[in-house]
Design a protein around this motif. Structure first.
Motif, PDB file in Angstrom:
ATOM      1  N   LYS A  57     -20.963  37.505 -17.794  1.00  0.00           N
ATOM      2  CA  LYS A  57     -21.612  37.971 -17.830  1.00  0.00           C
ATOM      3  C   LYS A  57     -22.093  36.143 -19.243  1.00  0.00           C
ATOM      4  N   ALA A  58     -21.634  36.280 -19.949  1.00  0.00           N
ATOM      5  CA  ALA A  58     -21.978  34.768 -20.646  1.00  0.00           C
ATOM      6  C   ALA A  58     -21.715  33.538 -19.684  1.00  0.00           C
ATOM      7  N   TRP A  59     -20.780  33.291 -18.785  1.00  0.00           N
ATOM      8  CA  TRP A  59     -20.174  32.566 -18.641  1.00  0.00           C
ATOM      9  C   TRP A  59     -21.196  31.752 -17.970  1.00  0.00           C
ATOM     10  N   PRO A  60     -22.546  31.435 -17.101  1.00  0.00           N
ATOM     11  CA  PRO A  60     -23.644  31.413 -17.023  1.00  0.00           C
ATOM     12  C   PRO A  60     -23.570  29.613 -18.084  1.00  0.00           C
ATOM     13  N   ALA A 115     -22.377  27.437 -24.963  1.00  0.00           N
ATOM     14  CA  ALA A 115     -22.157  26.659 -24.014  1.00  0.00           C
ATOM     15  C   ALA A 115     -20.009  27.045 -24.297  1.00  0.00           C
ATOM     16  N   VAL A 116     -19.819  26.406 -25.545  1.00  0.00           N
ATOM     17  CA  VAL A 116     -18.181  27.307 -25.383  1.00  0.00           C
ATOM     18  C   VAL A 116     -18.163  28.135 -26.209  1.00  0.00           C
ATOM     19  N   ALA A 117     -19.687  28.774 -26.689  1.00  0.00           N
ATOM     20  CA  ALA A 117     -18.445  30.407 -26.872  1.00  0.00           C
ATOM     21  C   ALA A 117     -18.697  31.106 -26.250  1.00  0.00           C
ATOM     22  N   ALA A 118     -19.213  30.959 -24.884  1.00  0.00           N
ATOM     23  CA  ALA A 118     -19.020  31.637 -23.281  1.00  0.00           C
ATOM     24  C   ALA A 118     -17.481  31.528 -23.083  1.00  0.00           C
ATOM     25  N   GLY A 119     -17.121  30.266 -23.348  1.00  0.00           N
ATOM     26  CA  GLY A 119     -15.738  29.859 -22.707  1.00  0.00           C
ATOM     27  C   GLY A 119     -14.276  30.867 -24.161  1.00  0.00           C
ATOM     28  N   ALA A 121     -15.588  33.500 -25.059  1.00  0.00           N
ATOM     29  CA  ALA A 121     -15.593  35.045 -25.055  1.00  0.00           C
ATOM     30  C   ALA A 121     -14.359  35.649 -23.927  1.00  0.00           C
ATOM     31  N   CYS A 122     -14.084  34.396 -23.181  1.00  0.00           N
ATOM     32  CA  CYS A 122     -12.667  34.249 -22.037  1.00  0.00           C
ATOM     33  C   CYS A 122     -11.802  33.783 -23.021  1.00  0.00           C
ATOM     34  N   TRP A 123     -11.875  33.316 -23.673  1.00  0.00           N
ATOM     35  CA  TRP A 123     -10.624  32.818 -24.674  1.00  0.00           C
ATOM     36  C   TRP A 123     -10.113  33.662 -25.262  1.00  0.00           C
ATOM     37  N   ALA A 124     -11.034  34.862 -26.072  1.00  0.00           N
ATOM     38  CA  ALA A 124     -10.808  35.991 -27.016  1.00  0.00           C
ATOM     39  C   ALA A 124     -10.232  37.656 -25.701  1.00  0.00           C
ATOM     40  N   THR A 125     -10.811  37.009 -25.007  1.00  0.00           N
ATOM     41  CA  THR A 125     -10.735  38.585 -23.648  1.00  0.00           C
ATOM     42  C   THR A 125      -8.975  37.755 -23.467  1.00  0.00           C
ATOM     43  N   ASN A 126      -8.189  36.900 -23.047  1.00  0.00           N
ATOM     44  CA  ASN A 126      -6.666  37.016 -22.932  1.00  0.00           C
ATOM     45  C   ASN A 126      -6.344  37.118 -24.218  1.00  0.00           C
ATOM     46  N   PRO A 152     -14.909  39.538 -27.930  1.00  0.00           N
ATOM     47  CA  PRO A 152     -15.247  38.301 -27.225  1.00  0.00           C
ATOM     48  C   PRO A 152     -17.087  39.235 -26.378  1.00  0.00           C
ATOM     49  N   SER A 153     -17.474  40.420 -26.883  1.00  0.00           N
ATOM     50  CA  SER A 153     -19.075  40.557 -26.897  1.00  0.00           C
ATOM     51  C   SER A 153     -19.689  40.229 -27.881  1.00  0.00           C
ATOM     52  N   TYR A 154     -19.081  39.569 -29.073  1.00  0.00           N
ATOM     53  CA  TYR A 154     -19.747  38.663 -30.104  1.00  0.00           C
ATOM     54  C   TYR A 154     -20.101  37.553 -29.558  1.00  0.00           C
ATOM     55  N   PHE A 155     -18.935  36.762 -28.863  1.00  0.00           N
ATOM     56  CA  PHE A 155     -18.817  35.044 -28.701  1.00  0.00           C
ATOM     57  C   PHE A 155     -19.979  35.940 -27.305  1.00  0.00           C
ATOM     58  N   ALA A 156     -20.109  36.133 -26.736  1.00  0.00           N
ATOM     59  CA  ALA A 156     -21.036  36.556 -25.898  1.00  0.00           C
ATOM     60  C   ALA A 156     -21.707  36.778 -26.099  1.00  0.00           C
ATOM     61  N   SER A 157     -22.332  37.116 -27.269  1.00  0.00           N
ATOM     62  CA  SER A 157     -23.851  37.665 -28.126  1.00  0.00           C
ATOM     63  C   SER A 157     -24.058  36.407 -28.492  1.00  0.00           C
TER      64      SER A 157
END
Length: 193
Positions: A57-60, A115-119, A121-126, A152-157
Motif C-alpha cells: 500500500k505504501a509502495w507508490p 519514500a524511504v519509509a515505504a522501502g 516497510a518492505c525491509w521490515a516485512t522481510n 512494517p505497518s508503522y513504516f507504511a503509515s
C-alpha cells in the motif's frame, strides 16, 4: 476463526485511533494478541500477510520519489494490497545490503524520508520473515525505541502520512486514513481468510 470475529476485534480498535491519526503500538499488539488467542497461536502467517499488504500500500510513495526499484524485497509486478507479494530474500547478508541501500537514500535529504519509509516497510516485512517480529518492548511505542525495531505497518503509515507523528510535515488525516484502512480492510483480509 470466522471473519466476523476478526472484524469485531478490529472494529473494537477504530475508536482508539488517536486524534493525531495514530494507532499506537500497544493497541496494535493488543489486537494481534487477541487475534492470536482466537487462532490458537496460528496467526504468524496472517501477520506477515498484513505486513506485506501495508508495504505494498505504501509502495507508490517510493515510486513517486525514486526511479529505481529496491534491489531486494520490493513488491513483485502486479502486487496489490489485496494480493501482496514481495520479492523476499532469505539471508541476512542481502537484507543488510538493502538496509545500507535505504540508509544511503535517506542521506540525500529529509524530502526523501517518506519514500524511504515505504522501502523500510518492505525491509521490515522481510526482516520479520527472517528473524521474527513484534519486537518492541511491551508498553513501548515507536518514539521510544530504535527505528530498526519498528513494525512494517508503522513504516507504511509514515510513508503515507509524509512523516512520523512527531515530524513536520506530517498529515494526521492521511495517517488516520491508513490506520482505518488497516483495521477495516487489511486486518480482516489477512486474518479472516
Amino acid at each position: 476463526m470466522t471473519e466476523e470475529t476478526v472484524v469485531r476485534l478490529a472494529d473494537g480498535c477504530i475508536d482508539r485511533v488517536s486524534s493525531e491519526g495514530e494507532l499506537k503500538w500497544p493497541l496494535r499488539m493488543e489486537l494481534h494478541h487477541a487475534l492470536e488467542q482466537v487462532t490458537g497461536g496460528g496467526s504468524w502467517r496472517s501477520y506477515l500477510r498484513l505486513s506485506a499488504s501495508c508495504a505494498v500500500k505504501a509502495w507508490p510513495v517510493w515510486q513517486e520519489r525514486f526511479v529505481e526499484p529496491l534491489p531486494f524485497c520490493g513488491p513483485t509486478p502486479g502486487a496489490t494490497p489485496e494480493q501482496p507479494q514481495l520479492g523476499l530474500v532469505y539471508n541476512s547478508v542481502q537484507l543488510n545490503r538493502l538496509a545500507t541501500f535505504l540508509d544511503n537514500r535517506m542521506r540525500t535529504g529529509p524530502e526523501t524520508f517518506p519514500a524511504v519509509a515505504a522501502g523500510l516497510a518492505c525491509w521490515a516485512t522481510n526482516r520479520d520473515v527472517l528473524w521474527g517480529g513484534l519486537v518492541l518492548p511491551a508498553g513501548a511505542d515507536e518514539a521510544e525505541v530504535d527505528s530498526e525495531d519498528w513494525e512494517p505497518s508503522y513504516f507504511a503509515s509514515i510513508a503515507l502520512a509524509g512523516g512520523a507523528i512527531w515530524e513536520t510535515p506530517s498529515n494526521s488525516a492521511l495517517r488516520r486514513d491508513f490506520w482505518l484502512w488497516y483495521l477495516r480492510v487489511a486486518v480482516p483480509a489477512s486474518y479472516g481468510a
